[in-house]
Design a protein around this motif. Structure first.
Motif, PDB file in Angstrom:
ATOM      1  N   ALA A   1     -29.868  -7.168 -31.788  1.00  0.00           N
ATOM      2  CA  ALA A   1     -29.378  -8.460 -32.102  1.00  0.00           C
ATOM      3  C   ALA A   1     -29.146  -9.463 -30.784  1.00  0.00           C
ATOM      4  CB  ALA A   1     -28.368  -8.430 -33.173  1.00  0.00           C
ATOM      5  N   ILE A   2     -28.412  -8.773 -30.001  1.00  0.00           N
ATOM      6  CA  ILE A   2     -27.997  -9.499 -28.577  1.00  0.00           C
ATOM      7  C   ILE A   2     -29.383  -9.774 -27.923  1.00  0.00           C
ATOM      8  CG2 ILE A   2     -26.869  -9.191 -26.577  1.00  0.00           C
ATOM      9  CD1 ILE A   2     -24.791  -7.566 -27.802  1.00  0.00           C
ATOM     10  N   GLY A   3     -30.267  -8.788 -27.879  1.00  0.00           N
ATOM     11  CA  GLY A   3     -31.587  -8.954 -27.167  1.00  0.00           C
ATOM     12  C   GLY A   3     -32.327 -10.187 -27.738  1.00  0.00           C
ATOM     13  N   ALA A   4     -32.596 -10.032 -28.999  1.00  0.00           N
ATOM     14  CA  ALA A   4     -33.059 -11.220 -29.817  1.00  0.00           C
ATOM     15  C   ALA A   4     -32.360 -12.645 -29.343  1.00  0.00           C
ATOM     16  CB  ALA A   4     -32.989 -10.918 -31.236  1.00  0.00           C
ATOM     17  N   ALA A   5     -31.246 -12.663 -29.616  1.00  0.00           N
ATOM     18  CA  ALA A   5     -30.078 -13.805 -29.253  1.00  0.00           C
ATOM     19  C   ALA A   5     -30.808 -14.273 -27.507  1.00  0.00           C
ATOM     20  CB  ALA A   5     -28.982 -13.524 -29.366  1.00  0.00           C
ATOM     21  N   ALA A   6     -30.728 -13.144 -26.577  1.00  0.00           N
ATOM     22  CA  ALA A   6     -30.993 -13.622 -25.473  1.00  0.00           C
ATOM     23  C   ALA A   6     -32.596 -14.119 -25.172  1.00  0.00           C
ATOM     24  CB  ALA A   6     -30.890 -12.359 -24.317  1.00  0.00           C
ATOM     25  N   VAL A   7     -33.247 -13.734 -25.967  1.00  0.00           N
ATOM     26  CA  VAL A   7     -34.704 -14.185 -25.791  1.00  0.00           C
ATOM     27  C   VAL A   7     -34.631 -15.427 -26.520  1.00  0.00           C
ATOM     28  CG1 VAL A   7     -37.076 -13.995 -26.621  1.00  0.00           C
ATOM     29  CG2 VAL A   7     -35.842 -11.954 -26.040  1.00  0.00           C
ATOM     30  N   ALA A   8     -34.148 -15.843 -27.471  1.00  0.00           N
ATOM     31  CA  ALA A   8     -34.016 -17.107 -28.321  1.00  0.00           C
ATOM     32  C   ALA A   8     -33.494 -17.926 -27.280  1.00  0.00           C
ATOM     33  CB  ALA A   8     -33.423 -16.811 -29.490  1.00  0.00           C
ATOM     34  N   ALA A   9     -32.376 -17.694 -26.459  1.00  0.00           N
ATOM     35  CA  ALA A   9     -31.717 -18.522 -25.669  1.00  0.00           C
ATOM     36  C   ALA A   9     -32.287 -19.080 -24.567  1.00  0.00           C
ATOM     37  CB  ALA A   9     -30.588 -17.745 -25.118  1.00  0.00           C
ATOM     38  N   TYR A  10     -33.522 -18.347 -24.073  1.00  0.00           N
ATOM     39  CA  TYR A  10     -34.195 -18.787 -22.946  1.00  0.00           C
ATOM     40  C   TYR A  10     -35.481 -19.599 -23.536  1.00  0.00           C
ATOM     41  CZ  TYR A  10     -30.643 -16.873 -20.114  1.00  0.00           C
ATOM     42  OH  TYR A  10     -29.495 -16.929 -19.137  1.00  0.00           O
TER      43      TYR A  10
ATOM     44  N   ASP B   1     -27.918 -23.954 -30.185  1.00  0.00           N
ATOM     45  CA  ASP B   1     -26.505 -24.363 -30.806  1.00  0.00           C
ATOM     46  C   ASP B   1     -26.470 -23.855 -32.247  1.00  0.00           C
ATOM     47  OD1 ASP B   1     -25.329 -25.209 -28.766  1.00  0.00           O
ATOM     48  OD2 ASP B   1     -25.307 -27.281 -29.000  1.00  0.00           O
ATOM     49  N   ARG B   2     -27.652 -24.204 -32.932  1.00  0.00           N
ATOM     50  CA  ARG B   2     -27.803 -23.753 -34.317  1.00  0.00           C
ATOM     51  C   ARG B   2     -27.313 -22.408 -34.706  1.00  0.00           C
ATOM     52  NH1 ARG B   2     -32.553 -27.703 -36.108  1.00  0.00           N
ATOM     53  NH2 ARG B   2     -31.431 -29.570 -36.323  1.00  0.00           N
ATOM     54  N   LEU B   3     -28.258 -21.364 -33.574  1.00  0.00           N
ATOM     55  CA  LEU B   3     -28.164 -20.133 -33.930  1.00  0.00           C
ATOM     56  C   LEU B   3     -26.669 -19.794 -33.530  1.00  0.00           C
ATOM     57  CD1 LEU B   3     -31.458 -18.924 -32.213  1.00  0.00           C
ATOM     58  CD2 LEU B   3     -30.756 -18.916 -34.621  1.00  0.00           C
ATOM     59  N   SER B   4     -26.216 -20.119 -32.463  1.00  0.00           N
ATOM     60  CA  SER B   4     -24.781 -19.958 -32.093  1.00  0.00           C
ATOM     61  C   SER B   4     -23.916 -20.066 -33.391  1.00  0.00           C
ATOM     62  CB  SER B   4     -23.940 -20.695 -31.113  1.00  0.00           C
ATOM     63  OG  SER B   4     -24.819 -20.586 -30.010  1.00  0.00           O
ATOM     64  N   LEU B   5     -24.223 -21.345 -33.994  1.00  0.00           N
ATOM     65  CA  LEU B   5     -23.243 -21.403 -35.302  1.00  0.00           C
ATOM     66  C   LEU B   5     -23.342 -20.467 -36.080  1.00  0.00           C
ATOM     67  CD1 LEU B   5     -21.239 -23.540 -36.617  1.00  0.00           C
ATOM     68  CD2 LEU B   5     -23.310 -24.870 -37.579  1.00  0.00           C
ATOM     69  N   GLY B   6     -24.845 -20.016 -36.294  1.00  0.00           N
ATOM     70  CA  GLY B   6     -25.282 -19.111 -37.446  1.00  0.00           C
ATOM     71  C   GLY B   6     -24.449 -17.501 -37.079  1.00  0.00           C
ATOM     72  N   PHE B   7     -24.348 -17.595 -35.756  1.00  0.00           N
ATOM     73  CA  PHE B   7     -23.354 -16.181 -35.311  1.00  0.00           C
ATOM     74  C   PHE B   7     -22.077 -16.280 -35.768  1.00  0.00           C
ATOM     75  CE2 PHE B   7     -27.052 -14.900 -32.569  1.00  0.00           C
ATOM     76  CZ  PHE B   7     -27.195 -13.707 -33.232  1.00  0.00           C
ATOM     77  N   ILE B   8     -21.481 -17.684 -35.543  1.00  0.00           N
ATOM     78  CA  ILE B   8     -20.045 -17.895 -35.777  1.00  0.00           C
ATOM     79  C   ILE B   8     -19.717 -17.966 -37.148  1.00  0.00           C
ATOM     80  CG2 ILE B   8     -18.020 -19.446 -35.569  1.00  0.00           C
ATOM     81  CD1 ILE B   8     -19.656 -20.469 -32.918  1.00  0.00           C
ATOM     82  N   TYR B   9     -20.608 -18.453 -38.235  1.00  0.00           N
ATOM     83  CA  TYR B   9     -20.514 -18.333 -39.445  1.00  0.00           C
ATOM     84  C   TYR B   9     -20.491 -16.691 -39.790  1.00  0.00           C
ATOM     85  CZ  TYR B   9     -20.689 -23.422 -40.511  1.00  0.00           C
ATOM     86  OH  TYR B   9     -20.796 -24.795 -40.523  1.00  0.00           O
TER      87      TYR B   9
END
Lengths: 237, 625
Positions: free
Chosen positions: B315-324, B332-340
């Protein structure tokens, strides 16, 4: 004795809870106007059989006939209105309704409420004394009387009773079985399910023994006695 | 003096409206054991329909009333019973609540789609014909409202006490199966009770619209007052419900007249129904522990540590790929998704393991955000402080609610959420009246991509923690408590403290998420955390799977996507609420939600737990002796 068509007949009935099959092909007949006792140890499938016969549960295979009609797909409430009275296991009353309210509901089976109340109170004066009390506050015996009052007053053609004696004092059990005998004398056909055989066998015309979801013996009460003694006193259970 | 009389009349009129609504609520609850959170929403939709037919289409008032209260509402109630409630007769309280929350969200969605937000007024009945009564003015509408309440209460009482149908409706609660053996058509009975309940909700909505105004949320929340009145009658006694409703109406009306309109107490008036509900919940005698109640929730399998670590790294790896790879707004949207997702993780121990329903989880998120904002530091320790503050509040909620169980506990969280909305969040130490707060970016991570990685790491960390909790002794307590409170009590478990701890833990996780949320938004206001938004959150958490970490992530992302969908593809947005509503109906069957479907996909054969394997054989007659 003239051979008549049985009023309730189960032919090769299978029933299951989910994937767990409990009845593996049961054949059983209740002749018109007779009392049949269904006996057997814990977990044999007695209650399940009663549920299938009363329409509370659908058979997965086989046939249920009542009065010559195929009733596999008929719902429990329709069967009740057609004259089948089922008294399930445990205290089959509504604990948060008064005695009178409980009896009034019996009129769904067809008889007028006034008549039901009259018959019930006449036969069980105790219930008249407790008419305004919540059924849940009655003693176990009184609750079972209330349940039997429904059977008495709605004039069913067939009566199915599950574990009438459960948790009751022997004297009360005797009184309840006297009522069963009296009902049978008026022509009601009755199937009684019992784990403790003596009281039931005393009033029954026939008896069936159910073990592991199969009927292993069926006949006159004396004939099944042997089967019962091996069952209850050891041997292969 | 004239003022007092006028306030009394207003109070009686409002109270009468509440009484009509509460009567319907009590009827459906006492005949189906489903507490209809959407009762007010039904009234709301029907009030809108009334407006549509009588004001917009110009039908005569009497005909509209007859159509709405006499035909549409009962049919709606019966349909709801048929497709949503019937499977819930034996479901645990949590599932029934969530399904009715689903109905509420759905009805609001439908109302907003059909009647877009503009100013609408509904004229009172016989507008203009007022009576003078000792210096106060009484409109005919007021009299009609009071009369309607009296007639409704008397009719309900008569129905449930004297008629066979009414007695049978009460009997159905005691033992539905037995009632069928008596020969009663049980499904028709419950459809009838839901139909009557919905009709009363509609009547209350229409009667109260001139007082509260035609609004999606106000009319829906009106039900809070009906809850309070119904709880005053312990959800069973109609006379007490009626008295409770009138008392509530009066106290609200006097509060409007005599409490100061400025200062600390200004929010108090709006909070009165919630306070009343709290008081009623705490004072009403509680049911005993129920013995022998088996709730057949079979949880999803708990992954082992290695497996969990593997998926976490993924999950963290996928987030990192998405981040870049993706633009900042998507990050920001994905961050919000993780926070929710973290907020939903806070529901896993509470609702998923413990079986308690919190209807105000966002309130704790708000507490966390306020803490970080007030501390004003970007240090990660601020997140811990946020968690601590929220945990404290959570424990405070659980403390007075110690005696409460199931439904009452859930209702008290609802009252709590409303209190926080109206009183605490408006106070100067929180957001201030209609104010907002600036929140520092946690760790000073200004880049959107970095923040996404932070939230992903936080989610995985909390997720691992929740799984560790499940595998621990405490996790087994929770499951055992959910399955049989009475059994646990006899084993010597202290139910009360276990419950306080689980509430505190859950609130703490939500507060932690609140700190991250504040940092993401950088400016937060009370409206971000209002009670109404907690309901879709709970709903999606449960639909996605509140018993698993995977479900939380799925739910968090879905919750983030909903408003995005609604704004970018409006047609789909409204539909989404409908889909969620329908999905919530499936809960009656599988409380593990969508996540368990996902798990099932990953297997070659269906999950084979011990009993089904053994008994599967027995049924073929091989193992039977």
């Amino acid at each position: 004795m003239k051979r008549r068509q049985p009023i309730l007949e189960l032919i090769d009935v299978h029933a299951a809870y989910g994937r767990i099959e409990v009845l593996h092909g049961v054949d059983l007949a209740v002749p018109v106007g007779e009392v049949v006792a269904l006996l057997g140890p814990n977990g044999a499938g007695k209650t399940t059989l009663l549920k299938v016969a009363s329409g509370q549960m659908k058979a997965t295979r086989g046939h249920v006939h009542i009065g010559g009609s195929h009733v596999n797909e008929v719902s429990a409430d329709a069967m009740a209105r057609a004259g089948l009275c089922t008294i399930p296991e445990g205290r089959s009353v509504f604990p948060n309704l008064t005695v009178t309210e409980n009896l009034r509901l019996a009129s769904y089976a067809g008889a007028p409420a006034e008549r039901i109340l009259q018959i019930a109170f006449e036969r069980f004066p105790r219930l008249r004394q407790r008419a305004g009390q919540l059924a849940g506050s009655l003693s176990g015996g009184e609750q079972q009387m209330l349940a039997m009052a429904r059977a008495l007053s709605t004039e069913p053609a067939v009566l199915l009773v599950d574990e009438l004696s459960m948790g009751l004092a022997p004297l009360i059990v005797q009184e309840l079985y006297d009522i069963i005998a009296a009902l049978a004398a008026t022509g009601v056909s009755i199937l009684v399910v019992e784990q403790f055989a003596d009281a039931a066998l005393a009033v029954a015309h026939r008896a069936a023994v159910l073990v592991h979801g199969r009927v292993v013996a069926y006949g006159k009460p004396d004939d099944v006695a042997d089967e019962l003694s091996t069952l209850y006193l050891g041997g292969a259970a | 003096m004239g003022g007092f009389l006028a306030l009394t009349i207003l109070g009686l009129v409002t109270g009468a409206g509440y009484a009509v609504a509460a009567g319907g609520l009590v009827l459906t609850y006492s005949t189906s054991r489903v507490f209809n959170v959407a009762h007010g929403a039904i009234g709301m939709v029907m009030a809108f329909l009334y407006w549509e037919l009588s004001v917009n289409q110009g039908l005569p008032v009497w005909l509209t009333l007859l159509l709405v209260v006499g035909v549409v509402a009962p049919v709606l109630g019966a349909v709801v019973e048929r497709i949503m409630m019937r499977q819930l007769a034996d479901a645990p309280v949590g599932a029934t609540l969530v399904v009715t929350v689903g109905l509420l969200v759905m009805l609001i969605g439908v109302a907003q789609a059909i009647w877009p937000s503009t100013a609408r007024t509904v004229p009172p009945f016989f507008a203009g014909s007022d009576l003078k009564l000792g210096g106060a003015v009484v409109s005919v509408h007021d009299l009609i409202t009071i009369a309607a309440a009296i007639v409704a209460a008397a009719a309900l009482y008569g129905l449930l006490t004297f008629t066979r149908v009414g007695i049978a409706m009460r009997a159905a609660v005691d033992n539905r199966g037995l009632l069928a053996l008596y020969g009663a058509r049980t499904s028709m009975l419950s459809a009838m009770s839901w139909g009557i309940g919905a009709a009363l909700a509609a009547l209350a909505g229409i009667l109260l619209t001139p007082v509260v105004g035609l609004s999606y949320h106000d009319l829906t929340l009106l039900v809070m007052s009906a809850y309070a009145a119904a709880v005053a009658g312990r959800l069973l006694s109609l006379p007490w419900t009626f008295v409770g409703a009138l008392l509530l109406g009066l106290s609200q009306s006097y509060a409007v007249g005599y409490l100061p309109t400025t200062g600390a107490l200004s929010g108090l008036r709006a909070a009165i129904p919630a306070l009343f509900l709290f008081a009623a919940l705490l004072l009403a005698p509680q049911a005993q522990l129920r013995v022998g109640q088996i709730r057949g929730i079979r949880g999803v399998p708990v992954p082992g540590l290695l497996r969990a670590l593997g998926f976490g790294a993924l999950a963290i790896g996928a987030a990192a790929v998405a981040a870049y790879a993706l633009p900042g707004t998507t990050s920001d949207r994905l961050s919000l998704g993780f926070i929710y997702g973290i907020v939903m993780l806070s529901l896993v121990p509470l609702t998923g393991y413990g079986g308690y329903v919190s209807l105000a989880q966002l309130t704790f998120v708000g507490v966390g955000a306020i803490t970080v904002a007030r501390l004003g530091t970007a240090s990660p320790l601020a997140l811990l402080a946020a968690a601590g503050a929220a945990a404290l509040v959570g424990a405070l909620v659980a403390l007075p609610a110690l005696r409460l169980q199931g439904l009452y506990l859930a209702l008290s969280t609802l009252a709590f959420g409303l209190l926080m909305d109206k009183l605490v969040f408006q106070a100067s130490f929180a957001f201030g009246f209609n104010g907002s707060l600036a929140v520092p970016r946690i760790l000073g991570l200004d880049a959107q991509s970095h923040y996404l990685i932070l939230t992903a790491v936080a989610f995985v960390g909390v997720g691992l923690g929740v799984l560790a909790l499940r595998r621990s002794r405490y996790g087994r307590y929770l499951i055992a408590m959910r399955d049989s409170p009475a059994g646990c009590a006899t084993l010597g478990l202290n139910l009360r403290w276990t419950r306080v701890r689980i509430f505190a833990l859950s609130a703490g996780i939500a507060g932690f998420a609140g700190g991250l949320f504040g940092g993401l938004r950088q400016t937060v206001a009370a409206t971000d955390f209002q009670l109404f938004n907690s309901l879709p959150l709970l709903l999606l958490a449960v639909v996605a799977g509140v018993t698993s970490v995977t479900g939380s992530l799925l739910g968090g992302m879905l919750l983030m996507l909903l408003p995005v969908l609604a704004s970018e593809v409006p047609a789909v947005g409204g539909l989404a609420f409908l889909v969620i509503g329908v999905a919530s109906v499936g809960l009656g069957r599988d409380p593990n939600g969508l996540a368990s479907r996902l798990f099932a996909l990953g297997r070659w054969r269906p999950p084979s737990s011990f009993p089904s394997v053994r008994l599967g054989r027995a049924s073929r007659g091989e193992a039977a002796s």
